[in-house]
Motif scaffolding. Sequence first.
Motif, PDB file in Angstrom:
ATOM      1  N   ASP A  61       0.811  -1.227   0.000  1.00 58.67           N
ATOM      2  CA  ASP A  61       0.000   0.000   0.000  1.00 58.67           C
ATOM      3  C   ASP A  61       0.840   1.272   0.000  1.00 58.67           C
ATOM      4  O   ASP A  61       0.625   2.182   0.805  1.00 58.67           O
ATOM      5  CB  ASP A  61      -0.955   0.008   1.195  1.00 58.67           C
ATOM      6  CG  ASP A  61      -1.959  -1.126   1.141  1.00 58.67           C
ATOM      7  OD1 ASP A  61      -2.438  -1.436   0.037  1.00 58.67           O
ATOM      8  OD2 ASP A  61      -2.273  -1.710   2.204  1.00 58.67           O
ATOM      9  N   ILE A  63       1.570   4.763  -1.095  1.00 62.26           N
ATOM     10  CA  ILE A  63       0.705   5.830  -1.623  1.00 62.26           C
ATOM     11  C   ILE A  63       1.524   6.724  -2.545  1.00 62.26           C
ATOM     12  O   ILE A  63       2.542   7.287  -2.136  1.00 62.26           O
ATOM     13  CB  ILE A  63       0.092   6.660  -0.482  1.00 62.26           C
ATOM     14  CG1 ILE A  63      -0.814   5.768   0.381  1.00 62.26           C
ATOM     15  CG2 ILE A  63      -0.705   7.839  -1.038  1.00 62.26           C
ATOM     16  CD1 ILE A  63      -1.356   6.458   1.624  1.00 62.26           C
ATOM     17  N   TYR A  64       1.083   6.831  -3.803  1.00 62.72           N
ATOM     18  CA  TYR A  64       1.809   7.695  -4.742  1.00 62.72           C
ATOM     19  C   TYR A  64       1.033   8.962  -5.108  1.00 62.72           C
ATOM     20  O   TYR A  64       1.555   9.845  -5.793  1.00 62.72           O
ATOM     21  CB  TYR A  64       2.172   6.922  -6.014  1.00 62.72           C
ATOM     22  CG  TYR A  64       1.028   6.473  -6.898  1.00 62.72           C
ATOM     23  CD1 TYR A  64       0.507   7.328  -7.879  1.00 62.72           C
ATOM     24  CD2 TYR A  64       0.495   5.198  -6.797  1.00 62.72           C
ATOM     25  CE1 TYR A  64      -0.532   6.911  -8.713  1.00 62.72           C
ATOM     26  CE2 TYR A  64      -0.523   4.766  -7.625  1.00 62.72           C
ATOM     27  CZ  TYR A  64      -1.037   5.636  -8.588  1.00 62.72           C
ATOM     28  OH  TYR A  64      -2.060   5.217  -9.420  1.00 62.72           O
ATOM     29  N   HIS A  66      -3.234  11.063  -4.715  1.00 65.23           N
ATOM     30  CA  HIS A  66      -4.630  11.026  -4.277  1.00 65.23           C
ATOM     31  C   HIS A  66      -5.531  11.473  -5.424  1.00 65.23           C
ATOM     32  O   HIS A  66      -5.125  12.287  -6.262  1.00 65.23           O
ATOM     33  CB  HIS A  66      -4.855  11.927  -3.058  1.00 65.23           C
ATOM     34  CG  HIS A  66      -4.142  11.466  -1.832  1.00 65.23           C
ATOM     35  ND1 HIS A  66      -2.814  11.765  -1.596  1.00 65.23           N
ATOM     36  CD2 HIS A  66      -4.553  10.692  -0.782  1.00 65.23           C
ATOM     37  CE1 HIS A  66      -2.441  11.214  -0.447  1.00 65.23           C
ATOM     38  NE2 HIS A  66      -3.477  10.561   0.059  1.00 65.23           N
ATOM     39  N   HIS A  67      -6.723  10.936  -5.455  1.00 65.13           N
ATOM     40  CA  HIS A  67      -7.707  11.316  -6.464  1.00 65.13           C
ATOM     41  C   HIS A  67      -9.050  11.482  -5.763  1.00 65.13           C
ATOM     42  O   HIS A  67      -9.574  10.516  -5.207  1.00 65.13           O
ATOM     43  CB  HIS A  67      -7.803  10.253  -7.552  1.00 65.13           C
ATOM     44  CG  HIS A  67      -8.269  10.788  -8.859  1.00 65.13           C
ATOM     45  ND1 HIS A  67      -7.848  10.286 -10.073  1.00 65.13           N
ATOM     46  CD2 HIS A  67      -9.110  11.804  -9.158  1.00 65.13           C
ATOM     47  CE1 HIS A  67      -8.412  10.970 -11.049  1.00 65.13           C
ATOM     48  NE2 HIS A  67      -9.186  11.883 -10.515  1.00 65.13           N
ATOM     49  N   MET A  70      -9.079  10.149  -2.340  1.00 66.59           N
ATOM     50  CA  MET A  70      -8.787   8.725  -2.155  1.00 66.59           C
ATOM     51  C   MET A  70      -7.342   8.439  -2.537  1.00 66.59           C
ATOM     52  O   MET A  70      -6.827   8.996  -3.517  1.00 66.59           O
ATOM     53  CB  MET A  70      -9.736   7.874  -3.004  1.00 66.59           C
ATOM     54  CG  MET A  70     -11.184   7.985  -2.560  1.00 66.59           C
ATOM     55  SD  MET A  70     -12.304   6.945  -3.542  1.00 66.59           S
ATOM     56  CE  MET A  70     -12.312   7.861  -5.087  1.00 66.59           C
ATOM     57  N   ALA A  71      -6.715   7.559  -1.764  1.00 65.39           N
ATOM     58  CA  ALA A  71      -5.310   7.251  -2.001  1.00 65.39           C
ATOM     59  C   ALA A  71      -5.137   6.404  -3.253  1.00 65.39           C
ATOM     60  O   ALA A  71      -5.919   5.493  -3.531  1.00 65.39           O
ATOM     61  CB  ALA A  71      -4.729   6.528  -0.800  1.00 65.39           C
ATOM     62  N   THR A  73      -2.443   3.783  -4.887  1.00 64.57           N
ATOM     63  CA  THR A  73      -1.422   2.937  -4.263  1.00 64.57           C
ATOM     64  C   THR A  73      -0.782   1.940  -5.228  1.00 64.57           C
ATOM     65  O   THR A  73      -1.299   1.692  -6.323  1.00 64.57           O
ATOM     66  CB  THR A  73      -2.018   2.128  -3.091  1.00 64.57           C
ATOM     67  OG1 THR A  73      -2.935   1.154  -3.602  1.00 64.57           O
ATOM     68  CG2 THR A  73      -2.728   3.035  -2.096  1.00 64.57           C
ATOM     69  N   SER A 126      -7.100   4.934 -10.285  1.00 66.45           N
ATOM     70  CA  SER A 126      -8.499   5.233  -9.974  1.00 66.45           C
ATOM     71  C   SER A 126      -9.376   4.525 -11.003  1.00 66.45           C
ATOM     72  O   SER A 126      -9.114   4.560 -12.195  1.00 66.45           O
ATOM     73  CB  SER A 126      -8.746   6.737  -9.973  1.00 66.45           C
ATOM     74  OG  SER A 126      -8.306   7.332 -11.171  1.00 66.45           O
ATOM     75  N   ASP A 139      -3.102   8.834 -13.726  1.00 63.12           N
ATOM     76  CA  ASP A 139      -2.654   8.150 -12.514  1.00 63.12           C
ATOM     77  C   ASP A 139      -1.401   7.305 -12.761  1.00 63.12           C
ATOM     78  O   ASP A 139      -0.445   7.357 -11.975  1.00 63.12           O
ATOM     79  CB  ASP A 139      -3.764   7.240 -11.979  1.00 63.12           C
ATOM     80  CG  ASP A 139      -4.947   8.027 -11.422  1.00 63.12           C
ATOM     81  OD1 ASP A 139      -4.817   9.243 -11.216  1.00 63.12           O
ATOM     82  OD2 ASP A 139      -6.011   7.407 -11.224  1.00 63.12           O
ATOM     83  N   HIS A 146       6.648   8.105  -9.190  1.00 59.88           N
ATOM     84  CA  HIS A 146       6.924   7.726  -7.801  1.00 59.88           C
ATOM     85  C   HIS A 146       7.770   6.460  -7.742  1.00 59.88           C
ATOM     86  O   HIS A 146       8.735   6.365  -6.962  1.00 59.88           O
ATOM     87  CB  HIS A 146       5.592   7.512  -7.066  1.00 59.88           C
ATOM     88  CG  HIS A 146       5.725   7.429  -5.580  1.00 59.88           C
ATOM     89  ND1 HIS A 146       6.165   6.290  -4.937  1.00 59.88           N
ATOM     90  CD2 HIS A 146       5.485   8.353  -4.603  1.00 59.88           C
ATOM     91  CE1 HIS A 146       6.180   6.509  -3.627  1.00 59.88           C
ATOM     92  NE2 HIS A 146       5.771   7.741  -3.399  1.00 59.88           N
TER      93      HIS A 146
END
Length: 318
Positions: A61, A63-64, A66-67, A70-71, A73, A126, A139, A146
């Motif tokens: 998990d 996290i790179y 948010h959208h 919402m995270a 990952t 997403s 995304d 990342h």
Amino acid sequence: MNRLCSAALALLLAVGLGAVAMAQVPAPPPADPGAPLSGYPRKALRAPTPAELKTAAYVRDVIYGHHDGMALTYDVFKPVKHANGALVVNMVSAGWRSSWGPPEERQARYQALIDKGFTVVALYHSSAPRFQVPDAVADVRLGMRHIKLHARDYGADPARIGVWGASAGGHLALVAGVMADDGNPGAANPLERSGNRVAAVVAYFPPTDLALLLQGRPKAGPIDFDDKLLPAISPIHSIDPRDPPTLILHDDADRDVPPTQSQAMHAALDKAGVENRLQMFPGADHDFYVKGDPAKTDAYATQAMTAMVAWFEGHLRK
């Protein structure tokens, strides 16, 4: 008594002959389970064995971005032994739906790479139906920045990263390959200042020109977006000579993503002078599926996975 013995003997002979006759009837062919998920061999869709689970450690998990709060990952699968320093990112996407699963349940999908020493990343985006294809494109491009920025944290060389996916995931793998850049120094998001170029791509039956593929299809779910965006998210329109070596695998009887999508991409990469290869699977529909022939379906899927691993060994290993 003699009559009883004769009757018993006759019954035994009848049962015995019946058993022989039954033994000579050929076994029915195995039931056709349908197309395998994303063209994986059947053995890759099972739970990993206890021995296999000992071959990888996980970074869960990560996290790179948010959208809409919402995270976003990804999960990392690190070989416990004999890591070769290269990393392969799998675009987890089917119909631009990105469904998360625990790493310990999905490891078998990546075992062929882990066994060769590759670090593997399962990258999630997403997902449809709430989000559409342009969101997935943005995304994964962010996610690749990342991953590349943190590759050394996972024991990998940022210069030796490959991407791989099937169908919608194949489209996103090509996006990661041909829509990569060196970052924008003036970007507000610090991550956008980092580059996301990769060293090799493998795409199974990928959409490459979405304007042609989606023409006439009803606007719904992941494809419910403005047509003006189609060229910008179609890999075939972003090719240049700097693009990485690319292997494309496609089924010549594919009804979901016509083989012309890959053939056109192959021709465009050739024209730009980009190393690439197109491998076709005769008689197979989407996901390497040969109706009524599960053995051939699985043989094709296994052949594809072998070709994928070989491509990355040839282009990512020192």
